[in-house]
Design an enzyme around this catalytic site. Structure first.
Site, PDB file in Angstrom:
ATOM      1  N   TYR A 190       0.839  -1.201   0.000  1.00  0.00           N
ATOM      2  CA  TYR A 190       0.000   0.000   0.000  1.00  0.00           C
ATOM      3  C   TYR A 190       0.877   1.255   0.000  1.00  0.00           C
ATOM      4  O   TYR A 190       2.085   1.192   0.256  1.00  0.00           O
ATOM      5  CB  TYR A 190      -0.920  -0.034   1.217  1.00  0.00           C
ATOM      6  CG  TYR A 190      -1.893   1.111   1.298  1.00  0.00           C
ATOM      7  CD1 TYR A 190      -2.878   1.301   0.327  1.00  0.00           C
ATOM      8  CD2 TYR A 190      -1.831   2.021   2.344  1.00  0.00           C
ATOM      9  CE1 TYR A 190      -3.758   2.354   0.410  1.00  0.00           C
ATOM     10  CE2 TYR A 190      -2.714   3.080   2.436  1.00  0.00           C
ATOM     11  CZ  TYR A 190      -3.673   3.243   1.461  1.00  0.00           C
ATOM     12  OH  TYR A 190      -4.542   4.303   1.533  1.00  0.00           O
ATOM     13  N   ASN A 192       1.597   3.679   1.860  1.00  0.00           N
ATOM     14  CA  ASN A 192       2.418   4.154   2.988  1.00  0.00           C
ATOM     15  C   ASN A 192       3.384   3.101   3.509  1.00  0.00           C
ATOM     16  O   ASN A 192       4.025   3.298   4.534  1.00  0.00           O
ATOM     17  CB  ASN A 192       1.509   4.624   4.132  1.00  0.00           C
ATOM     18  CG  ASN A 192       0.686   3.491   4.731  1.00  0.00           C
ATOM     19  OD1 ASN A 192       0.693   2.373   4.230  1.00  0.00           O
ATOM     20  ND2 ASN A 192      -0.052   3.797   5.787  1.00  0.00           N
ATOM     21  N   LYS A 193       3.528   1.986   2.793  1.00  0.00           N
ATOM     22  CA  LYS A 193       4.377   0.909   3.280  1.00  0.00           C
ATOM     23  C   LYS A 193       5.846   1.145   2.897  1.00  0.00           C
ATOM     24  O   LYS A 193       6.171   1.971   2.051  1.00  0.00           O
ATOM     25  CB  LYS A 193       3.895  -0.432   2.732  1.00  0.00           C
ATOM     26  CG  LYS A 193       2.513  -0.827   3.230  1.00  0.00           C
ATOM     27  CD  LYS A 193       2.502  -1.012   4.736  1.00  0.00           C
ATOM     28  CE  LYS A 193       1.214  -1.621   5.256  1.00  0.00           C
ATOM     29  NZ  LYS A 193       0.053  -0.740   5.164  1.00  0.00           N
ATOM     30  N   ASN A 194       6.737   0.373   3.518  1.00  0.00           N
ATOM     31  CA  ASN A 194       8.169   0.510   3.222  1.00  0.00           C
ATOM     32  C   ASN A 194       8.468   0.217   1.759  1.00  0.00           C
ATOM     33  O   ASN A 194       9.381   0.800   1.166  1.00  0.00           O
ATOM     34  CB  ASN A 194       8.977  -0.437   4.107  1.00  0.00           C
ATOM     35  CG  ASN A 194       8.915  -0.061   5.568  1.00  0.00           C
ATOM     36  OD1 ASN A 194       7.932   0.483   6.042  1.00  0.00           O
ATOM     37  ND2 ASN A 194       9.978  -0.367   6.303  1.00  0.00           N
ATOM     38  N   LEU A 195       7.752  -0.730   1.183  1.00  0.00           N
ATOM     39  CA  LEU A 195       7.796  -1.018  -0.246  1.00  0.00           C
ATOM     40  C   LEU A 195       6.428  -0.633  -0.789  1.00  0.00           C
ATOM     41  O   LEU A 195       5.449  -1.348  -0.591  1.00  0.00           O
ATOM     42  CB  LEU A 195       8.090  -2.503  -0.495  1.00  0.00           C
ATOM     43  CG  LEU A 195       8.504  -2.931  -1.907  1.00  0.00           C
ATOM     44  CD1 LEU A 195       9.136  -4.329  -1.870  1.00  0.00           C
ATOM     45  CD2 LEU A 195       7.353  -2.922  -2.883  1.00  0.00           C
TER      46      LEU A 195
END
Length: 382
Positions: A190, A192-195
């Site tokens: 998603y 806002n995730k790190n990936l």
């Protein structure tokens, strides 16, 4: 663009992501194809997993995982109430019953293995631990519970991409990647995730039997994908009723570009977590979660817990006044209207955490000066 002077999260995007998208446009193949296959292969290598399957989002990944292991009516699935609601929703939509366990403590908001053990019944089918903020749950204890009772483990690793498990007692090999410890691991890509791909998710497993089912269930139960049939004569079979949870080529290409940046980005996040930890050391009103585990975290979230809900409110207002965005991960699932009348579990630590926690800015481009400003502001709250 955000109106906040210090936003909660900022995408680490550049020419690499633009070139990846242009590559797909140039190839003129948009559905699941060579980019998806390459993304799966590269992600499996990161995880040291035999199988990786890209899907449309992490909710689809959780649904597929539950369907694959046969969770259905009459089953119970033990999980935390401090999590995004997708896991509980998918349990209900599978026809099973979510059973909510408390968290270990206010500074370790992952599922408590001791409470899990107390909740097991003959109907228990699976445990779904969630690696909160990029910090792994107590996996050795949870694995022992699963082994003792013959339970399936589905790891909710949506916060923990790129994190590895370190158990001081040596009961799980050091370096085992989050998501590759249980039977199936699920991940989120998603925005806002790190990936971050905007949307997208992944399942990983070392079990060949589960991999065969996931591969077919992901795409209508088909035995061959459109890309496999491309340019070849032949048909396909429908081996079982499935879903349409495929990932498209654009998201996969962007995911590949993000994957290259992942470990360096996580390392930067850990540096910032350490800065927060040092700045908050000895603070009377604030406790940083997982302060002693920074070195092993994926660094997805930076969360502090106030000494009371009034302090929490004062901290949010003080940060808002200087343009710092905050959030809350998460409200207790048991407090949502669709759950509170159906589930009556009394989880006191969960309840306190949901009323006292604040999520602070954390991303690879955050400056140490902003970290210091945030810490100073919180410490000044009376």
């Amino acid at each position: 663009m955000s109106d906040w002077r210090v936003p909660l999260s900022v995408l680490d995007y550049g020419v690499e992501e633009a070139e990846a998208a242009q590559r797909v446009i140039g190839h003129r193949w948009l559905s699941m194809g060579p980019e998806v296959l390459a993304f799966e292969r590269e992600f499996a290598t990161l995880q040291s997993s035999k199988h990786a399957f890209a899907v449309s989002n992490a909710t689809a990944a959780l649904h597929l995982a539950m369907h694959t292991v046969g969770i259905g009516p009459g089953d119970e699935v033990i999980q935390p109430a401090i999590n995004f609601v997708a896991s509980a929703n998918m349990t209900l939509l599978a026809g099973a019953t979510p059973v909510f366990a408390d968290i270990c403590s206010l500074d370790e908001p992952t599922i408590d293995p001791q409470h899990v053990a107390q909740l097991i019944t003959p109907r228990t089918k699976a445990i779904v631990p969630m690696h909160y903020g990029g910090n792994l749950a107590r996996m050795s204890e949870l694995l022992e519970i699963c082994k003792r009772h013959g339970l399936v483990m589905i790891e909710d690793s949506c916060h923990a991409v790129g994190a590895s498990y370190h158990d001081g007692q040596g009961r799980t090999p050091h370096g085992t990647m989050a998501g590759s410890i249980g039977d199936i691991g699920t991940f989120s890509f998603y925005a806002n995730k790190n990936l971050a791909c905007g949307e997208g998710g992944m399942l990983v497993t070392d079990r060949d039997d589960l991999a065969t089912r996931i591969q077919m269930l992901r795409s209508h139960g088909m035995t061959r994908s459109s890309w496999e049939r491309h340019g070849r004569a032949g048909s396909y079979d429908i081996a079982l009723p499935g879903f349409n949870y495929r990932l498209d080529e654009l998201h996969a290409a962007i995911g590949r570009a993000q994957l290259v940046k992942l470990l360096d980005g996580n390392a930067r996040r850990r540096q910032l977590l350490a800065r927060y930890r040092d700045g908050l050391a000895g603070a009377e009103r604030w406790t940083m979660v997982f302060a002693g585990q920074v070195e092993h975290s994926a660094g997805h979230l930076m969360v502090v817990v106030a000494d009371c809900s009034e302090t929490r409110s004062a901290g949010i207002e003080a940060l808002r006044a200087i343009g710092v965005q905050t959030s809350m991960h998460y409200p207790s699932i048991l407090e949502f209207s669709g759950y509170r009348e159906r589930f009556t579990a009394h989880l006191e630590i969960t309840r306190q955490f949901a009323r006292r926690a604040i999520t602070l800015p954390l991303h690879p481009n955050l400056s140490v000066e902003h970290v210091d400003e945030i810490v100073h502001t919180l410490r000044a709250v009376q």
